[in-house]
Design an enzyme around this catalytic site. Structure first.
Site, short mmCIF file in Angstrom:
data_model
loop_
_atom_site.label_atom_id
_atom_site.label_comp_id
_atom_site.label_asym_id
_atom_site.label_seq_id
_atom_site.Cartn_x
_atom_site.Cartn_y
_atom_site.Cartn_z
N ARG A 30 0.85 -1.16 -0.06
CA ARG A 30 0.01 -0.05 0.10
C ARG A 30 0.79 1.07 0.09
O ARG A 30 1.49 1.49 0.92
CB ARG A 30 -0.89 0.08 1.33
CG ARG A 30 -1.92 1.33 1.29
CD ARG A 30 -2.73 1.28 2.33
NE ARG A 30 -3.95 0.69 1.55
CZ ARG A 30 -5.21 0.34 2.00
NH1 ARG A 30 -5.40 1.34 3.25
NH2 ARG A 30 -6.14 -0.08 1.51
N ASP A 34 -17.36 6.94 -2.09
CA ASP A 34 -16.27 6.87 -1.16
C ASP A 34 -15.90 7.96 -0.47
O ASP A 34 -16.57 8.93 -1.09
CB ASP A 34 -15.05 6.54 -2.29
CG ASP A 34 -13.75 5.99 -1.66
OD1 ASP A 34 -13.74 6.11 -0.42
OD2 ASP A 34 -12.63 6.07 -2.23
N1 CP Z 1 -11.41 -0.41 1.72
C1 CP Z 1 -9.90 -0.45 2.20
O1 CP Z 1 -9.17 -0.50 1.47
O2 CP Z 1 -10.00 -0.26 3.73
P1 CP Z 1 -8.54 0.00 4.60
O3 CP Z 1 -8.34 1.06 4.16
O4 CP Z 1 -9.11 -0.25 5.74
O5 CP Z 1 -7.58 -1.29 4.10
N1 NVA Z 2 -10.06 6.59 -1.59
C1 NVA Z 2 -9.67 6.37 -0.34
C2 NVA Z 2 -10.03 4.77 -0.30
C3 NVA Z 2 -9.61 4.16 1.13
C4 NVA Z 2 -9.74 2.46 0.98
C5 NVA Z 2 -8.26 6.49 0.07
O1 NVA Z 2 -7.50 6.34 -0.97
O2 NVA Z 2 -8.06 6.67 1.14
#
Ligand code: CP
Ligand code: NVA
Length: 308
Positions: A109, A227
């Site tokens: 991530r 979102d």
């Molecule tokens: N939807 C999602 O990716 O949630 P997290 O940020 O908690 O991993």
């Molecule tokens: N668009 C959001 C999604 C989180 C899962 C972000 O990037 O923070």
């Protein structure tokens, strides 16, 4: 053989994506009613380890990948980038070369999508995008699994994205052609998806249409998707909340969609900002099915990446 990365949906073949969703569903059904900590009968990743690197916060991605590996019989190693030498300036490429010698796959991530690509560029093991500033492909696989479980045929379905044209929206755009649905994207003009992702969708032949109001986007939709208005890394929270306020998903907005339309949100959610409590906690909402399906979809993604 080159490792099978899962970085963006548009880079993958439709038949591979179809196979992942089908396998996810089969594996989910096969363990109905089981304790969550019990391994799958075949434990196909029993000799495999996954490293997970986080530059941003996570609840669902972290726990669902960890449980996915446990159910598949494998192991995980988890670290935040700030506690690694990566956080002190070691290069992404050297980190990738080193981890490639310890583990069988890496999930990242990242703040910058380019870093996931750079990591994958020199990795000798599969790399999975667990969200970047540009995309969130694992989320979309879970969302599509959720819709199919409800009996929706993706081919020909109309999905409506409402709010910020962000990373999650981009992955829906990348999936439109691969699964044959159309995507109506309703955003303020300044919050439209990146031209890069519009071009990718257009090049693939995906049916993606832009709208300037939430009402026009959701007209006739089978699925309404929201979102957060402020993604991780967005600096201008107050301005975003004010600009995007008219794109809150309300019961009135849901009434403009098809009767029986469902509501999706990747979570975390902010009730009263991008969606009202009545909608997200109401009968049309599938948000916790989506969250659960992160686990099942990712098990199939891991198996595909590791060719097991
Ligand atoms: N939807 C999602 O990716 O949630 P997290 O940020 O908690 O991993
Ligand atoms: N668009 C959001 C999604 C989180 C899962 C972000 O990037 O923070």
């Amino acid at each position: 053989m080159a490792p099978r990365h899962f970085i963006d949906i548009w880079k993958l073949q439709a038949e591979d994506l179809r196979g992942i969703l089908d396998q996810a569903r089969q594996m989910k059904v096969a363990r109905t009613g089981w304790p969550r900590g019990k391994r799958d009968t075949d434990a196909p990743l029993s000799d495999q380890s996954l490293a997970m690197l986080f530059e941003k916060n996570s609840t669902r991605t972290r726990f669902s990948f960890d449980m996915a590996m446990r159910q598949l019989g494998g192991q995980t190693l988890i670290a935040s980038a700030s506690e690694m030498q990566l956080g002190r300036g070691e290069s992404v490429e050297d980190t990738s070369r080193v981890l490639s010698r310890y583990v069988d796959a890496v999930m990242i991530r990242a703040n910058r999508h380019e870093d996931i690509e750079a990591f994958a560029g020199v990795a000798s093991v599969p790399v999975i995008n667990g969200l970047s500033d540009r995309s969130h492909p694992c989320q979309i696989m879970a969302d599509l699994l959720t819709l199919e479980e409800q009996g929706l045929t993706l081919k020909g379905a109309r999905l409506a994205w409402v709010g910020d044209g962000n990373n999650v929206c981009a992955s829906f755009m990348h999936a439109a052609d691969r699964f044959g649905f159309s995507l109506a994207v309703g955003t303020p003009v300044d919050y439209r998806p990146a031209q890069r992702d519009l071009d990718i969708a257009a090049h693939q032949g995906g049916q993606v249409e832009l709208f300037d109001t939430a009402m026009s986007a959701v007209e006739g939709a089978d699925v309404v998707i929201a979102d957060t208005f402020v993604s991780m890394g967005d600096a201008d929270a107050d301005r975003r909340l004010s600009d995007l306020g008219p794109f809150c998903v309300t019961e009135q907005l849901m009434d403009r969609a098809q009767p029986g339309a469902v509501f999706l949100h990747c979570l975390p959610a902010h009730r009263g900002e991008e969606v009202t409590a009545e909608v997200i906690d109401g009968p049309q909402s599938l948000v916790f099915e989506e969250a659960e399906n992160r686990l099942h979809a990712q098990k199939a993604i891991l198996r595909w990446c590791l060719n097991r």
